[in-house]
Scaffold this motif. Structure first.
Motif, PDB file in Angstrom:
ATOM      1  N   THR A  93      43.567  50.108  40.365  1.00 29.50           N
ATOM      2  CA  THR A  93      43.508  48.925  41.229  1.00 29.50           C
ATOM      3  C   THR A  93      42.643  49.130  42.469  1.00 29.50           C
ATOM      4  O   THR A  93      41.876  48.239  42.849  1.00 29.50           O
ATOM      5  CB  THR A  93      44.928  48.519  41.667  1.00 29.50           C
ATOM      6  OG1 THR A  93      45.647  49.688  42.091  1.00 29.50           O
ATOM      7  CG2 THR A  93      45.669  47.862  40.530  1.00 29.50           C
ATOM      8  N   PHE A  94      42.751  50.286  43.109  1.00 25.02           N
ATOM      9  CA  PHE A  94      42.009  50.506  44.351  1.00 25.02           C
ATOM     10  C   PHE A  94      40.496  50.433  44.117  1.00 25.02           C
ATOM     11  O   PHE A  94      39.790  49.703  44.840  1.00 25.02           O
ATOM     12  CB  PHE A  94      42.411  51.850  44.972  1.00 25.02           C
ATOM     13  CG  PHE A  94      41.767  52.113  46.311  1.00 25.02           C
ATOM     14  CD1 PHE A  94      42.170  51.423  47.438  1.00 25.02           C
ATOM     15  CD2 PHE A  94      40.771  53.069  46.440  1.00 25.02           C
ATOM     16  CE1 PHE A  94      41.583  51.660  48.673  1.00 25.02           C
ATOM     17  CE2 PHE A  94      40.186  53.316  47.658  1.00 25.02           C
ATOM     18  CZ  PHE A  94      40.588  52.610  48.787  1.00 25.02           C
ATOM     19  N   PRO A  95      39.939  51.141  43.128  1.00 23.09           N
ATOM     20  CA  PRO A  95      38.500  51.003  42.871  1.00 23.09           C
ATOM     21  C   PRO A  95      38.100  49.581  42.480  1.00 23.09           C
ATOM     22  O   PRO A  95      36.990  49.134  42.794  1.00 23.09           O
ATOM     23  CB  PRO A  95      38.249  51.982  41.714  1.00 23.09           C
ATOM     24  CG  PRO A  95      39.349  52.976  41.816  1.00 23.09           C
ATOM     25  CD  PRO A  95      40.533  52.180  42.283  1.00 23.09           C
ATOM     26  N   THR A  96      38.994  48.867  41.792  1.00 20.64           N
ATOM     27  CA  THR A  96      38.691  47.484  41.413  1.00 20.64           C
ATOM     28  C   THR A  96      38.514  46.619  42.655  1.00 20.64           C
ATOM     29  O   THR A  96      37.573  45.813  42.748  1.00 20.64           O
ATOM     30  CB  THR A  96      39.815  46.896  40.530  1.00 20.64           C
ATOM     31  OG1 THR A  96      39.936  47.687  39.338  1.00 20.64           O
ATOM     32  CG2 THR A  96      39.515  45.457  40.150  1.00 20.64           C
ATOM     33  N   LEU A  97      39.402  46.794  43.623  1.00 21.90           N
ATOM     34  CA  LEU A  97      39.291  46.030  44.868  1.00 21.90           C
ATOM     35  C   LEU A  97      38.023  46.404  45.630  1.00 21.90           C
ATOM     36  O   LEU A  97      37.328  45.537  46.171  1.00 21.90           O
ATOM     37  CB  LEU A  97      40.523  46.267  45.743  1.00 21.90           C
ATOM     38  CG  LEU A  97      41.859  45.789  45.164  1.00 21.90           C
ATOM     39  CD1 LEU A  97      42.998  46.095  46.131  1.00 21.90           C
ATOM     40  CD2 LEU A  97      41.814  44.299  44.857  1.00 21.90           C
ATOM     41  N   LEU A  98      37.706  47.684  45.681  1.00 16.42           N
ATOM     42  CA  LEU A  98      36.478  48.113  46.354  1.00 16.42           C
ATOM     43  C   LEU A  98      35.250  47.503  45.679  1.00 16.42           C
ATOM     44  O   LEU A  98      34.280  47.121  46.359  1.00 16.42           O
ATOM     45  CB  LEU A  98      36.362  49.641  46.339  1.00 16.42           C
ATOM     46  CG  LEU A  98      37.394  50.446  47.130  1.00 16.42           C
ATOM     47  CD1 LEU A  98      37.078  51.935  47.033  1.00 16.42           C
ATOM     48  CD2 LEU A  98      37.429  50.008  48.591  1.00 16.42           C
TER      49      LEU A  98
END
Length: 255
Positions: free
Chosen positions: A29-34
């Motif tokens: 999720t974190f890389p997706t948001l970035l």
């Protein structure tokens, strides 16, 4: 906007399932948001809150394995509460630049832990085999609580592969079946995410659209992880997580 919302929702489903099984869903999720241009601290805060329902969902899915572990869970939950609170406050008190600087290191640490997870599991299994002839109950190691609290600090600050760390700690310190330890891990991770999320709701800049998308996906993923997800090939799951994590590091460094 529609494509972005669908992608984040699906990332939430994947993260909810992965957190229930091995505990490194933040690396999805974190890389997706970035990738969609969300600032790192806002992404981390919104991601943390969004994954809380999925963590609870996964813990509920493993409720049968929690039978007979009430005292252990209650004792360790206090460590997770303290650690999660400390980690969340560190994230907010330290300059945003500090978090942005350390993000590639934290993602890298999460990737390394995911890669090492089979070795950790084999070491735990070998230790159990050596003690298999001894049927006497063993007390949990004295350092279980402080190690759980320190893991909570990491989880409150960032959280990628928090579950892997917890399984390593519990597997070495506690004489119990791995599935039952996984159930405890899910409860502790849910507590860390919840207390950190409560701090972020009060003190941080939260993107509630992202929270809703990740949260809805994570609830579904948590149930999938507790049922269908157990049948997935671990090597395939790890390969996906590691690939996403490495791509995130490269993208972050060149941005």
């Amino acid at each position: 906007m529609l494509l972005e919302s669908v992608a984040i929702l699906l990332a939430g489903v994947a993260a909810g399932a992965i957190n229930t099984i091995v505990g490194s869903g933040t690396l999805i999720t974190f890389p997706t948001l970035l990738a969609f241009g969300v600032p790192p601290v806002t992404a981390n805060v919104s991601n943390n809150i969004g994954l809380v329902p999925g963590s609870v969902s996964g813990a509920v899915g493993y409720r049968r394995e929690l039978a007979g572990q009430r005292r252990r869970v209650l004792r360790l939950v206090s460590g997770s509460l303290v650690g999660g609170l400390a980690g969340a406050l560190l994230l907010l008190w330290l300059p945003a630049d500090a978090f942005e600087t350390v993000v590639p290191v934290l993602i890298g640490l999460g990737v390394v832990l995911v890669v090492l997870q089979p070795r950790i599991s084999r070491a735990v299994a070998a230790r159990r085999a050596r003690h298999a002839v001894d049927d006497r109950p063993h007390a949990d190691a004295w350092w279980t609580w402080p190690a759980t609290a320190l893991t909570g600090v990491y989880g409150g600050y960032f959280g990628a592969a928090q579950g892997v760390i917890l399984m390593g700690v519990l597997g070495i310190a506690v004489e119990e079946e791995l599935q039952r330890l996984n159930a405890v891990k899910n409860v502790l991770a849910a507590v860390v995410n919840a207390v950190a999320g409560a701090v972020f709701i009060v003190l941080a800049d939260v993107d509630w659209r992202l929270v809703a998308l990740i949260g809805a996906g994570a609830v579904v993923g948590g149930q999938l992880g507790a049922t269908v997800g157990r049948r997935l090939l671990p090597a395939v799951l790890r390969a996906v997580i590691v690939t996403v994590g490495l791509v995130a590091i490269v993208a972050f460094l060149v941005s």
